[in-house]
Design a protein around this motif. Structure first.
Motif, PDB file in Angstrom:
ATOM      1  N   GLN A 173       0.767  -1.310  -0.065  1.00  0.00           N
ATOM      2  CA  GLN A 173       0.042  -0.069   0.042  1.00  0.00           C
ATOM      3  C   GLN A 173       0.844   1.200  -0.108  1.00  0.00           C
ATOM      4  OE1 GLN A 173      -3.989   0.400   0.301  1.00  0.00           O
ATOM      5  NE2 GLN A 173      -2.969   2.045  -0.811  1.00  0.00           N
ATOM      6  N   ALA A 174       1.867   1.194   0.778  1.00  0.00           N
ATOM      7  CA  ALA A 174       2.825   2.322   0.673  1.00  0.00           C
ATOM      8  C   ALA A 174       3.575   2.580  -0.573  1.00  0.00           C
ATOM      9  CB  ALA A 174       3.753   2.029   1.914  1.00  0.00           C
ATOM     10  N   GLN A 175       3.957   1.391  -1.118  1.00  0.00           N
ATOM     11  CA  GLN A 175       4.558   1.439  -2.259  1.00  0.00           C
ATOM     12  C   GLN A 175       3.770   2.304  -3.433  1.00  0.00           C
ATOM     13  OE1 GLN A 175       7.838   0.192  -2.353  1.00  0.00           O
ATOM     14  NE2 GLN A 175       8.035   1.458  -3.937  1.00  0.00           N
ATOM     15  N   MET A 176       2.566   2.141  -3.386  1.00  0.00           N
ATOM     16  CA  MET A 176       1.466   2.672  -4.482  1.00  0.00           C
ATOM     17  C   MET A 176       1.694   4.352  -4.228  1.00  0.00           C
ATOM     18  SD  MET A 176      -1.822   0.713  -4.193  1.00  0.00           S
ATOM     19  CE  MET A 176      -1.937   0.532  -6.109  1.00  0.00           C
ATOM     20  N   PHE A 177       2.349   4.711  -3.135  1.00  0.00           N
ATOM     21  CA  PHE A 177       2.201   6.043  -2.839  1.00  0.00           C
ATOM     22  C   PHE A 177       3.892   6.545  -2.973  1.00  0.00           C
ATOM     23  CE2 PHE A 177      -1.498   5.132  -0.101  1.00  0.00           C
ATOM     24  CZ  PHE A 177      -2.586   5.464  -1.605  1.00  0.00           C
ATOM     25  N   ASN A 178       4.529   5.620  -3.523  1.00  0.00           N
ATOM     26  CA  ASN A 178       6.120   6.161  -3.538  1.00  0.00           C
ATOM     27  C   ASN A 178       6.675   6.108  -2.145  1.00  0.00           C
ATOM     28  OD1 ASN A 178       5.977   6.077  -6.456  1.00  0.00           O
ATOM     29  ND2 ASN A 178       4.891   7.858  -6.238  1.00  0.00           N
ATOM     30  N   MET A 179       6.219   5.248  -1.358  1.00  0.00           N
ATOM     31  CA  MET A 179       7.027   5.488   0.184  1.00  0.00           C
ATOM     32  C   MET A 179       7.694   4.034   0.110  1.00  0.00           C
ATOM     33  SD  MET A 179       3.770   6.910   2.270  1.00  0.00           S
ATOM     34  CE  MET A 179       2.755   8.005   1.809  1.00  0.00           C
ATOM     35  N   ASP A 180       8.972   3.934   0.093  1.00  0.00           N
ATOM     36  CA  ASP A 180       9.837   2.681   0.099  1.00  0.00           C
ATOM     37  C   ASP A 180       9.826   2.167   1.350  1.00  0.00           C
ATOM     38  OD1 ASP A 180      11.185   0.638  -0.510  1.00  0.00           O
ATOM     39  OD2 ASP A 180      12.806   1.668  -1.761  1.00  0.00           O
ATOM     40  N   PHE A 181       8.814   1.486   2.085  1.00  0.00           N
ATOM     41  CA  PHE A 181       9.095   0.772   3.261  1.00  0.00           C
ATOM     42  C   PHE A 181       9.963  -0.392   3.410  1.00  0.00           C
ATOM     43  CE2 PHE A 181       5.071   2.014   5.851  1.00  0.00           C
ATOM     44  CZ  PHE A 181       4.841   3.028   5.669  1.00  0.00           C
ATOM     45  N   ALA A 182       9.962  -1.010   2.264  1.00  0.00           N
ATOM     46  CA  ALA A 182      10.887  -2.187   2.095  1.00  0.00           C
ATOM     47  C   ALA A 182      12.437  -1.606   2.498  1.00  0.00           C
ATOM     48  CB  ALA A 182      10.865  -2.911   0.954  1.00  0.00           C
ATOM     49  N   SER A 183      12.720  -0.685   1.896  1.00  0.00           N
ATOM     50  CA  SER A 183      14.152  -0.336   1.934  1.00  0.00           C
ATOM     51  C   SER A 183      14.308   0.423   3.489  1.00  0.00           C
ATOM     52  CB  SER A 183      14.789   0.786   0.847  1.00  0.00           C
ATOM     53  OG  SER A 183      14.354   1.862   1.292  1.00  0.00           O
ATOM     54  N   ALA A 184      13.231   0.997   3.826  1.00  0.00           N
ATOM     55  CA  ALA A 184      13.368   1.706   5.297  1.00  0.00           C
ATOM     56  C   ALA A 184      13.619   0.617   6.464  1.00  0.00           C
ATOM     57  CB  ALA A 184      12.251   2.477   5.521  1.00  0.00           C
ATOM     58  N   ASP A 239      15.086  -2.396   5.732  1.00  0.00           N
ATOM     59  CA  ASP A 239      16.080  -3.120   5.574  1.00  0.00           C
ATOM     60  C   ASP A 239      17.294  -2.293   6.108  1.00  0.00           C
ATOM     61  OD1 ASP A 239      15.610  -5.360   4.018  1.00  0.00           O
ATOM     62  OD2 ASP A 239      15.968  -4.305   2.012  1.00  0.00           O
ATOM     63  N   LYS A 240      17.103  -0.921   6.207  1.00  0.00           N
ATOM     64  CA  LYS A 240      18.060   0.014   6.654  1.00  0.00           C
ATOM     65  C   LYS A 240      17.849   0.206   7.945  1.00  0.00           C
ATOM     66  CE  LYS A 240      18.753   2.537   2.324  1.00  0.00           C
ATOM     67  NZ  LYS A 240      18.102   3.862   1.668  1.00  0.00           N
ATOM     68  N   GLY A 241      17.086  -0.615   8.658  1.00  0.00           N
ATOM     69  CA  GLY A 241      16.770  -0.429  10.130  1.00  0.00           C
ATOM     70  C   GLY A 241      16.381   0.799  10.666  1.00  0.00           C
ATOM     71  N   LYS A 242      15.548   1.469   9.808  1.00  0.00           N
ATOM     72  CA  LYS A 242      14.820   2.864  10.421  1.00  0.00           C
ATOM     73  C   LYS A 242      13.465   2.534  10.600  1.00  0.00           C
ATOM     74  CE  LYS A 242      17.422   5.747   6.913  1.00  0.00           C
ATOM     75  NZ  LYS A 242      17.360   6.427   5.965  1.00  0.00           N
ATOM     76  N   MET A 243      12.890   1.244  10.379  1.00  0.00           N
ATOM     77  CA  MET A 243      11.455   0.956  10.535  1.00  0.00           C
ATOM     78  C   MET A 243      11.306  -0.336  11.039  1.00  0.00           C
ATOM     79  SD  MET A 243       8.957   1.702   8.013  1.00  0.00           S
ATOM     80  CE  MET A 243       6.992   1.618   8.278  1.00  0.00           C
ATOM     81  N   LYS A 278      11.709  -0.995  19.563  1.00  0.00           N
ATOM     82  CA  LYS A 278      12.408   0.296  19.926  1.00  0.00           C
ATOM     83  C   LYS A 278      14.053   0.266  20.381  1.00  0.00           C
ATOM     84  CE  LYS A 278      12.372   4.639  20.921  1.00  0.00           C
ATOM     85  NZ  LYS A 278      13.902   5.167  21.344  1.00  0.00           N
ATOM     86  N   LYS A 279      13.958  -0.683  21.304  1.00  0.00           N
ATOM     87  CA  LYS A 279      15.562  -0.991  21.621  1.00  0.00           C
ATOM     88  C   LYS A 279      16.543  -1.421  20.485  1.00  0.00           C
ATOM     89  CE  LYS A 279      14.793  -2.660  26.476  1.00  0.00           C
ATOM     90  NZ  LYS A 279      14.183  -3.964  27.204  1.00  0.00           N
ATOM     91  N   LYS A 280      15.821  -2.051  19.523  1.00  0.00           N
ATOM     92  CA  LYS A 280      16.487  -2.727  18.317  1.00  0.00           C
ATOM     93  C   LYS A 280      16.840  -1.387  17.474  1.00  0.00           C
ATOM     94  CE  LYS A 280      17.674  -5.738  15.158  1.00  0.00           C
ATOM     95  NZ  LYS A 280      18.373  -7.171  15.195  1.00  0.00           N
ATOM     96  N   LEU A 281      15.981  -0.392  17.260  1.00  0.00           N
ATOM     97  CA  LEU A 281      16.159   0.602  16.420  1.00  0.00           C
ATOM     98  C   LEU A 281      16.938   1.659  17.005  1.00  0.00           C
ATOM     99  CD1 LEU A 281      12.380   1.137  15.198  1.00  0.00           C
ATOM    100  CD2 LEU A 281      14.349   0.475  13.817  1.00  0.00           C
TER     101      LEU A 281
END
Ligand code: ADP
Ligand code: MG
Length: 271
Positions: A71-82, A84-88, A120-123
């Motif tokens: 759903q996020a991807q449809m609005f050009n928000m790249d959750f998958a990479s976020a 992967d990068k440990g932001k989310m 949260k601890k992980k992030l």
């Protein structure tokens, strides 16, 4: 002047309705009927957090993690990479994927809180955003626990530097009976609505409450645009009967609510 740190929601036209954003640390209830835009609103809030360098946790109970990512991807928000990068971290409470450390086995509110703290601890340390979509899923089979659970979530997560969206369902038949609970503890309430106008589905947003904020009191039409996401259009003037339910439905709701209130045994002796 009181200087309040506010977090942008990341929806065109929305931050202006609440003096620039949601005050840091707030618990905000997001309510509305199915399909009114609660999840998409929450996705925007989460993505804006990624862009702002916040730690972001999204708990999904009604859709799988994949569904939210798509759903996020449809609005050009790249959750998958976020992710992967440990932001989310997206905690999946629907599919109970075996061996996946970010899924929860059953809809147990204490396990949820534990998982959120673990995430949260992980992030890492720092300002964070949390979405629980939806919180009412945790008391679907025991609506009388709604208030107690809401208090518990608020108390246990208080010191973790979250600004939190708690999505709650408004089932047509039981309406307020389900929303109730979260709204009780909320620092803010954002209400979504829908209506058919000239045969076309319209969606609306109204800030019903936002503490420490001179917020807009009007209801605004919103639109969800493919490739772009949610935008806030102009304020609307509607007649009451445009948005309220028919009388017999309202009566049913009132009775359901009365029943729930009676069943509710309210304990304040939380852990
Ligand atoms: N890519 C898209 N383009 C336009 N509208 C969309 C798109 N994806 C979803 N929608 C709209 O958003 C609705 C779902 O909104 P959602 O936030 O999931 O509702 P809620 O969480 O309140 O049940 C869909 O019914 C559809 O109308
Ligand atoms: Mg949803």
């Amino acid at each position: 002047m009181v200087d309040i740190e506010r977090l942008s929601v990341g929806i065109k036209g929305f931050d202006d309705l609440i003096a620039g954003g949601i005050p840091r640390g707030f618990f905000v209830a997001i309510t509305g009927e199915p399909g009114t835009g609660k999840t998409i609103f929450s996705i925007h809030f989460a993505w804006r957090g990624v862009l702002d360098g916040d730690k972001v946790i999204y708990v999904t109970t009604e859709e799988s993690r994949d569904s939210i990512v798509r759903q996020a991807q449809m609005f050009n928000m790249d959750f998958a990479s976020a992710i992967d990068k440990g932001k989310m971290i997206v905690i999946d409470a629907l599919l109970k994927t075996r061996g996946d450390e970010w899924s929860i086995e059953d809809l147990d509110i204490e396990k949820l809180v534990e998982k959120v703290i673990e995430a949260k601890k992980k992030l890492g340390y720092g300002r964070a955003r949390l979405v629980i979509d939806s919180i009412s899923a945790f008391w679907l089979d025991k609506p009388a626990m709604a208030r107690k659970y809401s208090y518990m979530v608020k108390r246990l997560l208080y010191k973790w530097d979250f600004t939190t969206l708690l999505v709650s369902q408004y089932a047509i038949t039981t309406a307020e009976a389900f929303g109730f609970g979260v709204e009780h503890i909320a620092d803010g309430i954002i209400r979504f609505r829908r209506a058919i106008r000239n045969g076309v589905l319209k969606r609306y947003i109204l800030v019903e409450k936002m503490r420490q904020t001179p917020h807009d009191m009007r209801m605004y039409e919103i639109e969800i645009i493919n490739g772009e996401g949610m935008i806030v259009k102009g304020p609307v003037e509607l007649r009451r009967e445009d948005i309220t339910l028919p009388r017999d439905v309202m009566e049913k709701i009132r009775k359901a609510k009365e029943k729930t209130e009676k069943e509710t045994t309210f304990h304040t002796n939380l852990k």
